[in-house]
Each structure stands twice: as structure tokens, then as C-alpha cells.
Design an enzyme around this catalytic site. Structure first.
Site, PDB file in Angstrom:
ATOM      1  N   TYR A 174       0.843  -1.197   0.000  1.00 41.72           N
ATOM      2  CA  TYR A 174       0.000   0.000   0.000  1.00 41.72           C
ATOM      3  C   TYR A 174       0.882   1.252   0.000  1.00 41.72           C
ATOM      4  CZ  TYR A 174      -3.963  -3.044   1.219  1.00 41.72           C
ATOM      5  OH  TYR A 174      -4.932  -4.020   1.228  1.00 41.72           O
ATOM      6  N   SER A 194     -13.423  -4.318  -0.129  1.00 40.86           N
ATOM      7  CA  SER A 194     -14.211  -3.554  -1.110  1.00 40.86           C
ATOM      8  C   SER A 194     -15.710  -3.783  -0.923  1.00 40.86           C
ATOM      9  CB  SER A 194     -13.796  -3.914  -2.540  1.00 40.86           C
ATOM     10  OG  SER A 194     -12.519  -3.408  -2.834  1.00 40.86           O
ATOM     11  N   PRO A 195     -16.246  -3.518   0.281  1.00 37.56           N
ATOM     12  CA  PRO A 195     -17.662  -3.795   0.539  1.00 37.56           C
ATOM     13  C   PRO A 195     -18.634  -2.874  -0.176  1.00 37.56           C
ATOM     14  CG  PRO A 195     -16.658  -2.682   2.409  1.00 37.56           C
ATOM     15  CD  PRO A 195     -15.541  -3.025   1.477  1.00 37.56           C
ATOM     16  N   GLY A 212     -17.873  -5.149  -9.460  1.00 38.05           N
ATOM     17  CA  GLY A 212     -16.782  -5.553 -10.328  1.00 38.05           C
ATOM     18  C   GLY A 212     -15.480  -5.551  -9.544  1.00 38.05           C
ATOM     19  N   VAL A 257     -18.259   2.301  -7.034  1.00 37.76           N
ATOM     20  CA  VAL A 257     -19.143   1.943  -5.926  1.00 37.76           C
ATOM     21  C   VAL A 257     -20.583   1.854  -6.427  1.00 37.76           C
ATOM     22  CG1 VAL A 257     -17.624   2.983  -4.214  1.00 37.76           C
ATOM     23  CG2 VAL A 257     -19.449   4.346  -5.213  1.00 37.76           C
ATOM     24  N   PHE A 258     -21.365   0.994  -5.791  1.00 39.97           N
ATOM     25  CA  PHE A 258     -22.763   0.843  -6.207  1.00 39.97           C
ATOM     26  C   PHE A 258     -23.680   1.844  -5.509  1.00 39.97           C
ATOM     27  CE2 PHE A 258     -21.955  -2.413  -2.912  1.00 39.97           C
ATOM     28  CZ  PHE A 258     -22.877  -2.049  -1.946  1.00 39.97           C
TER      29      PHE A 258
END
Length: 305
Positions: A52, A215-216, A220, A225-226
Site C-alpha cells: 500500500y 471492497s464492501p 466488479g 461503488v454501487f
């Protein structure tokens, strides 16, 4: 903050892990404010990796929290190793060198948890076992786990490694739920029945390995983000409806959906925004009903058989 036991260990951890992958996007004062906000919420579990920011995120964290002996005892540090430029490396030499670098950057003499980051097909599990033994014996690492591994890869390691593998980081969200979807579609002739991960969800539950969803909020593979995304109108409408019922944000509901699963998961959140961090932490207080959980799952485009 509600806590759970991490795997088969005696370590009590908050149900929310604070991911530090983007910490290098903050300046010093912003980083200090973010880390303090996490601590104020009881989210004292910080997830790192040696890649990171090419190690810079660990350095920034140590400075932001003012690392010293007293501070160290009040937090839980997890980091990962095994990814190198153009390759994966689970050799004893690389694991040991990586941990030494991690500890130096974090300004500490031990990690609470070390995870192997992504599967190395050239892994020699005997070497991993030797590395883990040396790290445990020296006190540099107290607990061990994996990331992005399926059951047979874990079993191969367990054939040689003495230490319990207490965690497995896996991609999971409302829109990336193949490990849940395949379990609904056993023996069905449809795409949803395809087993893409060796039924890793059930395996981890059977073996008391804590799943740490990464990645909650993503759909994809890092496509976006949704939440509040026009590509997912039905899902966002249902999330907003549930959020209004509980008087919380849509962010809180997305995390509460993961926490509602009886696998006792520990989502790793990646936001660097203090407001969203607090919304994520509030999910610890929200217990969705079975009806709400399934309604959200279906709204994400998942069809029950």
C-alpha cells in the site's frame, strides 16, 4: 463498537476493520484526524499491506497515530505480504524480509496478525511454515491468516503450518456475492450455480476462519461503488428504504448487510472520509431482519432459485 473473536484465537476485534490502503491520499493533519476518528468510534483494528503506497501508508499511519508503547497496546495491527512487482512470493526469505520492513515502517516490534496477500502458485508450504515458526518464536507476529485463498490452498498450508489461520480476506459486497450466490444454486443448471471459490464461505464457517470482506461498496473489480450509482437503481432504492427505517445512511446499510450474516464477518472499509467512517461504524448497531437481508440481496440483481 461490537466485537467478535478473530477465528479460533482469543483476540477480541471490532466488527469493523479500518483499511489503510488509501492513507497516502491524506496530508499529515488529515491522517491524524482520520485515525483519531477511528479510535473514537472504537475501530482500533487497522489493516495494512506492504504494497500500500509502496510502504508509505504504514509510515504515514505510524506518524499519524504517534506510535509508542502505550499507543501500540491500545490498537490491533494487521498487515499483508506476498505481492511483488510482477509476481507473488511466499518464500521464507521474502516473508521474513517483508515483516521486518512492515515493523520498521509501523514503528512497532510486533504485528497482531500477518496475512499472506494473494496465492502464490510456486508456494512451498514447508517454507511458509518455517517463516511462521520463526516469526512466532521471535514475537514479531502473534497470529496468522491468508487473503484471497480457496479451501484447498488453505488446506495445503495447514498440512505444514502449525499456527491456526484465523482470517481470510475475500472480495464481498452486495453486488459481488458469488460465494453466497453459488450456495443458493446447488445442482442448478444456471450461471449462478458455478462454484468460483470452492465454497469458501462454508469452509471458513466450518473451520472458524473469520472472513474479512474487502471492497464492501465496490462492484466488479474496482469498477466503482454501487451506492448512489444510476447503474443500480433498484438496489439503491431498497437500500434507501431500509436506511430510512433505521434512521441511518445508505453506507451503514451496506455494511450492516454483511454483518447480518451469521459467519461473523469483519468488513474492511477503505474510506478516508471521516463521515463515511462513522457511518460504517454505526452498522455495528444495526441488525437487519431476515426479510430485509433477502430483499437487499434480490435488489442487487440476485435471483433466488
Amino acid at each position: 463498537m461490537r466485537t467478535i473473536k478473530l477465528g479460533t484465537s482469543s483476540l477480541d476485534v471490532p466488527v469493523i476493520a479500518v483499511g489503510c490502503m488509501r492513507l497516502d491520499s491524506l496530508d499529515r493533519s488529515e491522517a491524524e484526524r482520520f485515525v483519531q476518528a477511528a479510535l473514537d468510534e472504537g475501530a482500533n483494528f487497522f489493516d495494512h499491506a506492504d504494497i500500500y503506497g509502496r510502504g508509505r501508508c504504514e509510515e504515514i499511519f505510524a506518524d499519524a497515530i504517534g506510535m509508542n508503547g502505550t499507543v501500540r497496546e491500545g490498537i490491533i495491527l494487521q498487515s499483508k505480504c506476498g505481492i511483488r512487482q510482477g509476481m507473488f512470493d511466499f518464500s521464507k526469505e521474502h516473508i521474513l524480509a517483508s515483516v521486518d520492513g512492515i515493523l520498521r515502517r509501523l514503528k512497532t516490534d510486533y504485528l497482531d496478525i500477518l496475512l499472506l496477500h494473494r496465492p502464490d502458485t510456486l508456494v512451498e508450504p514447508e517454507e511458509v511454515a518455517e517463516a511462521f515458526d520463526e516469526l512466532e518464536r521471535s514475537g514479531r507476529v502473534r497470529h496468522f491468516g491468508v487473503s484471497n485463498q480457496h479451501p484447498h490452498q488453505i488446506d495445503l498450508l495447514k498440512k505444514y503450518v502449525r499456527q491456526p489461520l484465523v482470517a481470510n480476506q475475500l472480495q464481498l459486497s452486495l453486488t459481488n456475492a458469488t460465494m453466497i450466490k453459488s450456495g443458493f444454486n446447488v445442482n442448478m443448471e444456471n450461471e449462478a450455480a458455478v462454484d468460483r471459490d470452492g465454497y469458501i464461505l462454508d469452509y471458513c464457517r466450518l473451520h472458524d476462519i473469520t472472513i474479512q470482506p474487502w471492497s464492501p461498496f465496490q462492484y466488479g473489480f474496482f469498477e466503482g461503488v454501487f451506492l448512489d450509482n444510476p447503474k443500480f437503481p433498484e438496489l439503491n432504492a431498497k437500500i434507501d428504504e431500509v436506511a430510512a427505517n433505521y434512521g441511518v445512511s445508505n453506507t451503514t446499510v451496506a455494511i450492516a448487510w454483511l454483518l447480518r450474516h451469521p459467519a461473523r464477518m469483519q468488513p474492511v472499509i477503505g474510506t478516508m472520509n471521516v463521515g463515511r467512517l462513522k457511518d460504517c461504524c454505526r452498522a455495528s448497531e444495526v441488525h437487519l431482519t431476515r426479510e430485509e437481508w433477502y430483499a437487499l440481496y434480490r435488489a442487487a440483481g440476485n435471483v433466488l432459485p
